[in-house]
Design a protein around this motif. Structure first.
Motif, PDB file in Angstrom:
ATOM      1  N   SER A 107       0.727  -1.435   0.341  1.00  0.00           N
ATOM      2  CA  SER A 107      -0.023   0.166  -0.216  1.00  0.00           C
ATOM      3  C   SER A 107       0.751   1.454   0.403  1.00  0.00           C
ATOM      4  N   SER A 108       0.329   2.298  -0.440  1.00  0.00           N
ATOM      5  CA  SER A 108       0.701   3.361  -0.538  1.00  0.00           C
ATOM      6  C   SER A 108       2.286   3.398  -1.101  1.00  0.00           C
ATOM      7  N   ARG A 109       2.254   3.280  -2.508  1.00  0.00           N
ATOM      8  CA  ARG A 109       3.436   2.544  -3.680  1.00  0.00           C
ATOM      9  C   ARG A 109       2.486   3.396  -4.304  1.00  0.00           C
ATOM     10  N   GLY A 110       1.077   3.982  -4.596  1.00  0.00           N
ATOM     11  CA  GLY A 110       0.911   5.369  -6.279  1.00  0.00           C
ATOM     12  C   GLY A 110      -0.007   4.081  -7.040  1.00  0.00           C
ATOM     13  N   LYS A 111      -0.286   3.181  -6.515  1.00  0.00           N
ATOM     14  CA  LYS A 111      -1.285   2.267  -7.310  1.00  0.00           C
ATOM     15  C   LYS A 111      -2.710   2.676  -7.827  1.00  0.00           C
ATOM     16  N   SER A 112      -3.122   3.359  -6.812  1.00  0.00           N
ATOM     17  CA  SER A 112      -4.434   3.883  -6.932  1.00  0.00           C
ATOM     18  C   SER A 112      -4.259   4.701  -8.104  1.00  0.00           C
ATOM     19  N   THR A 113      -2.963   5.684  -7.583  1.00  0.00           N
ATOM     20  CA  THR A 113      -2.861   6.795  -8.720  1.00  0.00           C
ATOM     21  C   THR A 113      -2.607   6.521  -9.520  1.00  0.00           C
ATOM     22  N   HIS A 232      11.101   4.544  -7.960  1.00  0.00           N
ATOM     23  CA  HIS A 232       9.991   4.594  -6.517  1.00  0.00           C
ATOM     24  C   HIS A 232       8.800   4.173  -6.560  1.00  0.00           C
ATOM     25  N   GLY A 233       8.048   3.050  -6.116  1.00  0.00           N
ATOM     26  CA  GLY A 233       6.880   2.517  -5.564  1.00  0.00           C
ATOM     27  C   GLY A 233       6.174   1.986  -7.129  1.00  0.00           C
ATOM     28  N   PHE A 235       6.221   4.529  -9.389  1.00  0.00           N
ATOM     29  CA  PHE A 235       6.436   5.509 -10.815  1.00  0.00           C
ATOM     30  C   PHE A 235       8.688   5.248  -9.999  1.00  0.00           C
ATOM     31  N   PRO A 244       7.996  11.056  -3.757  1.00  0.00           N
ATOM     32  CA  PRO A 244       6.496   9.941  -4.762  1.00  0.00           C
ATOM     33  C   PRO A 244       5.558  10.312  -4.295  1.00  0.00           C
ATOM     34  N   ALA A 245       5.439  10.877  -3.377  1.00  0.00           N
ATOM     35  CA  ALA A 245       3.919  11.141  -2.244  1.00  0.00           C
ATOM     36  C   ALA A 245       3.242  12.515  -3.124  1.00  0.00           C
ATOM     37  N   ALA A 248       2.837  11.872  -6.651  1.00  0.00           N
ATOM     38  CA  ALA A 248       1.648  11.154  -6.783  1.00  0.00           C
ATOM     39  C   ALA A 248       0.562  11.640  -6.326  1.00  0.00           C
ATOM     40  N   ASP A 249       0.554  12.860  -5.191  1.00  0.00           N
ATOM     41  CA  ASP A 249      -0.752  13.305  -5.089  1.00  0.00           C
ATOM     42  C   ASP A 249      -0.957  15.039  -6.313  1.00  0.00           C
TER      43      ASP A 249
HETATM   44  N1  LIG Z   1       5.726   5.720  -4.449  1.00  0.00           N
HETATM   45  C1  LIG Z   1       5.489   6.725  -3.550  1.00  0.00           C
HETATM   46  N2  LIG Z   1       5.736   6.560  -2.442  1.00  0.00           N
HETATM   47  C2  LIG Z   1       5.263   7.025  -1.261  1.00  0.00           C
HETATM   48  N3  LIG Z   1       4.282   7.664  -0.689  1.00  0.00           N
HETATM   49  C3  LIG Z   1       3.761   7.000  -2.041  1.00  0.00           C
HETATM   50  C4  LIG Z   1       3.829   6.607  -3.116  1.00  0.00           C
HETATM   51  N4  LIG Z   1       2.783   6.560  -4.377  1.00  0.00           N
HETATM   52  C5  LIG Z   1       1.997   7.523  -3.197  1.00  0.00           C
HETATM   53  N5  LIG Z   1       1.928   6.995  -2.085  1.00  0.00           N
HETATM   54  C6  LIG Z   1       1.080   7.617  -1.274  1.00  0.00           C
HETATM   55  O1  LIG Z   1       0.494   7.019  -0.983  1.00  0.00           O
HETATM   56  C7  LIG Z   1      -0.716   7.743  -0.756  1.00  0.00           C
HETATM   57  C8  LIG Z   1      -1.820   6.620  -1.557  1.00  0.00           C
HETATM   58  O2  LIG Z   1      -1.088   6.535  -2.885  1.00  0.00           O
HETATM   59  P1  LIG Z   1      -1.921   5.634  -3.735  1.00  0.00           P
HETATM   60  O3  LIG Z   1      -1.910   5.916  -5.254  1.00  0.00           O
HETATM   61  O4  LIG Z   1      -3.671   5.414  -3.157  1.00  0.00           O
HETATM   62  O5  LIG Z   1      -1.484   3.886  -3.268  1.00  0.00           O
HETATM   63  P2  LIG Z   1      -2.253   3.245  -3.628  1.00  0.00           P
HETATM   64  O6  LIG Z   1      -2.611   2.754  -4.107  1.00  0.00           O
HETATM   65  O7  LIG Z   1      -0.559   1.616  -3.699  1.00  0.00           O
HETATM   66  O8  LIG Z   1      -2.009   2.251  -1.754  1.00  0.00           O
HETATM   67  C9  LIG Z   1      -0.652   9.263  -1.781  1.00  0.00           C
HETATM   68  O9  LIG Z   1      -1.217   9.900  -1.179  1.00  0.00           O
HETATM   69  C10 LIG Z   1       1.138   9.455  -1.609  1.00  0.00           C
HETATM   70  O10 LIG Z   1       1.057  10.363  -0.049  1.00  0.00           O
END
Ligand SMILES: Nc1ncnc2c1ncn2[C@@H]1O[C@H](COP(=O)(O)OP(=O)(O)O)[C@@H](O)[C@H]1O
Ligand SMILES: [Mg+2]
Length: 463
Positions: A107-113, A232-233, A235, A244-245, A248-249
């Motif tokens: 989680s929090s690696r940018g998949k949903s993005t 970066h996740g 990306f 990366p966060a 993503a934002d």
């Molecule tokens: N590659 C990344 N590395 C670190 N933090 C990330 C990364 N991608 C996204 N994030 C953080 O995680 C939050 C959720 O992103 P999201 O795309 O929903 O991730 P996922 O679906 O992989 O859980 C973002 O708002 C951002 O703050």
């Protein structure tokens, strides 16, 4: 004159179907009621699910190209996802089955993005669906996404049993036939759509939670790729951001500001010259296949060739969008992204597992070629022959292999795992539930459990 005009006006066809109105691909219908192409189609929207209304636009195509599409450059997974989103409109005219990709990762690696970026091709951020919300109204949503994209976030949130059913129905492209109020059968909804999914585990592992095994057909329709192992996740190029966060934002914001213009532009170009577009798509697919064959050690099993063809179609969709000036990407960006996708898929299948699977098929094929007529009793023959060391029975092109012979053939290997491999390669017809062996047909005395092998295995190669 007047009567003629009236008759023409009378020839309006109402459709409940979104996307391509029919198989002739003359008109593409949007949830907003907009129709591109043959204006004789009118959308009857009374029962359209909410998803249909989110297939709307904001900003211009140029806005989308210079913000969302520009951020994709250097980020293969984003290019792949956007190309997949375009591919949704190509399945029908290319006469191929729908399907897509599951992005697997922590989680929090940018998949949903990445999903949001793909969604922006067709509609607003609310066009992004969740696995959880979809398990009920899935048929309606899938039908609404016909010809475009169904993006399903967070597989982890739904019950494992539900995941299997949902994936199965999505991959099938067809809902359940139901009786209408008057008792007559109402035709099942049909769709051909791109699927982009995310989750922390693969569909196969998810289904294992519920004691189910995924069928090879399901897995190849929803190609599983690791999406958190890029630089970066999800990306690679953070576009001048150091974090990366933050990247993503920013993308999330861009995709919520400019959206819903690229998909319709793609459809417009398709409709302008469908024959030429499909011809070009085939060329892109062919060159993708050639590059893939050169780059990777591809096996000739059915799953691999279907996956290569699927990634090829995704590459073609992206390249067409680039050729039509929709993405602003460099030529071959989509082909390279699809190669990255294919590589991730191949890695995920596991080199060793792949080899084991191939070896299991080769052992079986060698055994049947060597002993097909001496150790198998032919059920088609009129006079039964006495068979010494009988390994099984044969009828037509099917071989029924006794379980003890199966163990012998695969001596030194796990016989059940071998059966799974052979099934996944499409040569074994498994029994009900989790049984890989099935009850023999009535012609075989005592009806023992047998492994049912289909004839084409003799043509399966190890080239
Ligand atoms: N590659 C990344 N590395 C670190 N933090 C990330 C990364 N991608 C996204 N994030 C953080 O995680 C939050 C959720 O992103 P999201 O795309 O929903 O991730 P996922 O679906 O992989 O859980 C973002 O708002 C951002 O703050
Ligand atoms: Mg997520």
């Amino acid at each position: 004159m007047r009567a003629k005009t009236l008759r023409r006006e009378g020839r309006v066809t109402t459709t409940k179907r979104l996307g391509w109105a029919d198989e002739s691909c003359r008109a593409f219908v949007f949830g907003t009621g907009r129709v591109i192409g043959d204006g004789g189609f009118v959308f009857q929207s009374s029962h359209a699910p909410g998803a249909a209304a989110e297939m709307r636009d904001a900003g211009t195509l140029e806005d989308w190209r210079s913000t969302v599409a520009a951020a994709c450059e250097g980020n293969p997974l984003m290019v792949l996802a956007v190309s997949l989103a375009f591919a949704g409109a190509l399945f029908e005219p290319m006469h191929t089955e729908g399907g897509g990709i599951h992005l697997r990762g922590a989680s929090s690696r940018g998949k949903s993005t990445v999903l949001r970026v793909a969604v922006s091709v067709w509609g607003s951020p609310k066009f992004l669906q969740s696995w959880r919300a979809t398990s009920n109204g899935l048929e309606g949503v899938a039908a609404a996404c016909n010809g475009s994209l169904i993006a399903l976030d967070e597989m982890g949130e739904i019950d494992a049993r539900e995941a299997g059913k949902t994936a199965y129905m999505l991959a099938n492209g067809q809902g359940k036939a139901r009786a209408s109020r008057t008792g007559t059968a109402r035709p099942a909804a049909r769709w051909k759509t791109s699927i982009l999914s995310s989750g922390e585990i693969s569909l196969a592992d998810k289904m294992t939670e519920a004691g189910q095994t995924s069928r090879a057909g399901q897995e190849v329709r929803l190609l599983d790729i690791l999406a958190d192992g890029q630089t970066h996740g999800a990306f690679d190029d953070l576009n001048r951001h150091s974090d990366p966060a933050a990247f993503a934002d920013e993308i999330r914001l861009k995709a919520a500001t400019a959206f819903g213009t690229a998909g319709p532009a793609f459809v417009e170009h398709l409709l302008r010259n469908m024959n030429e577009a499909t011809r070009q798509a085939r060329e892109f697919i062919d060159s993708f296949k050639a590059i893939a064959a050169e780059k990777f050690d591809l096996t000739s099993d059915g799953q691999t060739s279907r996956a290569v063809a699927r990634f090829g179609l995704i590459a073609a969709a992206g390249e067409l969008a680039t050729a039509w000036g929709i993405t602003g990407w460099q030529p071959e960006a989509a082909i390279n992204a699809a190669l990255t996708g294919l590589e991730l898929w191949l890695n995920g299948r596991g080199g060793a597992g792949q080899k084991e699977a191939r070896d299991a098929v080769i052992r079986l094929r060698a055994f049947i070629s060597a002993h097909g007529s001496s150790k198998f009793e032919n059920l088609d023959g009129d006079a039964p022959r006495t068979i010494l060391n009988r390994a099984g029975w044969t009828r037509g092109e099917t071989y029924y292999i006794a379980t003890d012979a199966w163990h012998e053939i695969h001596a030194g290997h796990d016989p059940v795992r071998c059966a799974k491999y052979v099934r996944d390669e499409g040569f074994l017809e498994s029994g009900d539930g989790r049984n890989l062996a099935q009850r023999a047909p009535t012609a075989i005395p005592g009806r023992p459990r047998v492994y049912v092998i289909k004839g084409p295995i003799l043509g399966a190669g190890d080239d």
